[in-house]
Design an enzyme around this catalytic site. Structure first.
Site, mmCIF file in Angstrom:
data_model
loop_
_atom_site.group_PDB
_atom_site.id
_atom_site.type_symbol
_atom_site.label_atom_id
_atom_site.label_comp_id
_atom_site.label_asym_id
_atom_site.label_seq_id
_atom_site.Cartn_x
_atom_site.Cartn_y
_atom_site.Cartn_z
ATOM 1 N N LYS A 50 2.396 83.207 31.440
ATOM 2 C CA LYS A 50 2.285 81.922 30.748
ATOM 3 C C LYS A 50 0.883 81.729 30.160
ATOM 4 O O LYS A 50 0.740 81.343 29.001
ATOM 5 C CB LYS A 50 2.614 80.771 31.724
ATOM 6 C CG LYS A 50 4.096 80.695 32.092
ATOM 7 C CD LYS A 50 4.392 79.771 33.276
ATOM 8 C CE LYS A 50 5.889 79.831 33.599
ATOM 9 N NZ LYS A 50 6.303 79.032 34.760
ATOM 10 N N GLN A 94 3.316 75.675 39.267
ATOM 11 C CA GLN A 94 4.335 76.703 39.474
ATOM 12 C C GLN A 94 5.094 76.452 40.771
ATOM 13 O O GLN A 94 4.490 76.162 41.816
ATOM 14 C CB GLN A 94 3.662 78.093 39.487
ATOM 15 C CG GLN A 94 4.615 79.259 39.562
ATOM 16 C CD GLN A 94 5.437 79.469 38.282
ATOM 17 O OE1 GLN A 94 5.087 78.974 37.210
ATOM 18 N NE2 GLN A 94 6.525 80.195 38.403
ATOM 19 N N ASP A 117 6.396 70.582 32.014
ATOM 20 C CA ASP A 117 7.538 71.139 32.747
ATOM 21 C C ASP A 117 8.686 70.131 32.800
ATOM 22 O O ASP A 117 9.786 70.469 33.240
ATOM 23 C CB ASP A 117 7.090 71.442 34.179
ATOM 24 C CG ASP A 117 7.401 72.854 34.617
ATOM 25 O OD1 ASP A 117 7.902 73.628 33.783
ATOM 26 O OD2 ASP A 117 7.150 73.159 35.782
#
Ligand code: GUN
Length: 287
Positions: A50, A94, A117
């Site tokens: 990412k 994450q 997200d």
């Protein structure tokens, strides 16, 4: 006839090209911070991917790596610092987090305007309301892949296997918003094969290699495989396996995503898209 293979890598590149065009119109490079707790090797690979993609595209990507022993209070302090930084437009923590940390409390602490997200309750709620929001990257990528095959989903029967906050639930909301008839299934669903066999669009997000067999699939259905389970090889390396028994499914489906090179590249491309979207909204507000 065998299914058309939906090339996620190709679709991701097309999306990244479009994001790059938007980027050059911004007065400054958007900043993306990816927070990783612990030393799970797969999570480290995902986070590196990412941050590397952000840098390659011209964003400012940075990783905050914290030890497994970090307390919830310390993690919340890291997020508060990132929330306050003007040069950071997107924050991603994450998952999964270690068991001693309450994931929902961490998601709630992220500034919803920087929640690339789409996991903050405000963004999840806005998605359910059909309002513009930051949408979780994996289901957003899946929807783009589905629409590359069938642009109009009105009245189609979509079955989602899995009900996680990160994929299953937002996937169902996105499909519903596209006027599909949506069935959400999960680990307690009875007669799941029968339900799946009625699907025009089948999305599996479980993490169980080979779960979806060829005889679960309606002829000519679109099959989207979100599973990415790492399976050890005898030589010490790893293979990534999807939820779908691909060799069987490809004989039945109309179109199918492979693993790898299916959904995975779209997740990262959608993260870049979300970061630019968040940056544009924040820059507009600063005017
Ligand atoms: N872990 C696996 N996929 C994801 C994702 O898309 N976002 C976050 N935050 N964690 C993940």
């Amino acid at each position: 006839m065998t299914a058309a293979i939906i090339d996620g890598h190709h679709h991701a590149q097309t999306l990244l090209d479009a994001v790059a065009v938007e980027l050059v119109q911004l007065p400054r490079a958007p900043g993306l911070a990816v927070v990783l707790v612990g030393d799970d090797p797969a999570s480290h690979i995902y986070v590196r991917g990412k941050v590397a993609m952000a840098s390659r595209l011209g964003l400012r990507g940075e990783a905050e790596i914290l030890p497994d022993s970090v307390t919830e209070a310390e993690l919340l302090a890291v997020i508060a610092t990132l929330n306050a930084r003007d040069d950071i437009d997107g924050i991603l923590v994450q998952l999964p987090l270690p068991a001693h940390i309450t994931t929902l409390r961490i998601m709630a602490a992220i500034d919803p305007a920087k929640d690339v997200d789409g996991l903050h309750a405000l963004n999840a709620g806005r998605l359910l309301h059909g309002a513009d929001s930051l949408v979780p990257c994996t289901p957003l990528g899946c929807l783009k892949l589905i629409k590359s095959v069938v642009p109009d989903l009105t009245g189609r029967h979509a079955v989602v296997i899995g009900s996680s906050n990160i994929v299953g639930k937002p996937m169902a909301a996105l499909l519903l918003d596209e006027r599909a008839t949506v069935t959400q299934t999960h680990v307690h669903t009875r007669d799941i094969q029968f339900i799946c066999r009625g699907a025009d669009i089948l999305v599996s997000a479980v993490g169980k290699p080979g779960l979806v067999r060829g005889d679960w699939i309606k002829p000519r259905a679109i099959v989207i495989d979100v599973g990415t389970t790492r399976v050890a090889r005898p030589d010490g390396g790893y293979d990534t396996r999807g939820d779908v028994a691909f060799e069987e499914a490809v004989q039945v489906a109309g179109a199918i995503t492979p693993v790898p090179r299916g959904v995975g590249p779209m997740t990262i491309a959608c993260l870049m898209e979300n970061t630019v979207k968040a940056a544009k909204a924040r820059l507009r507000r600063a005017l």
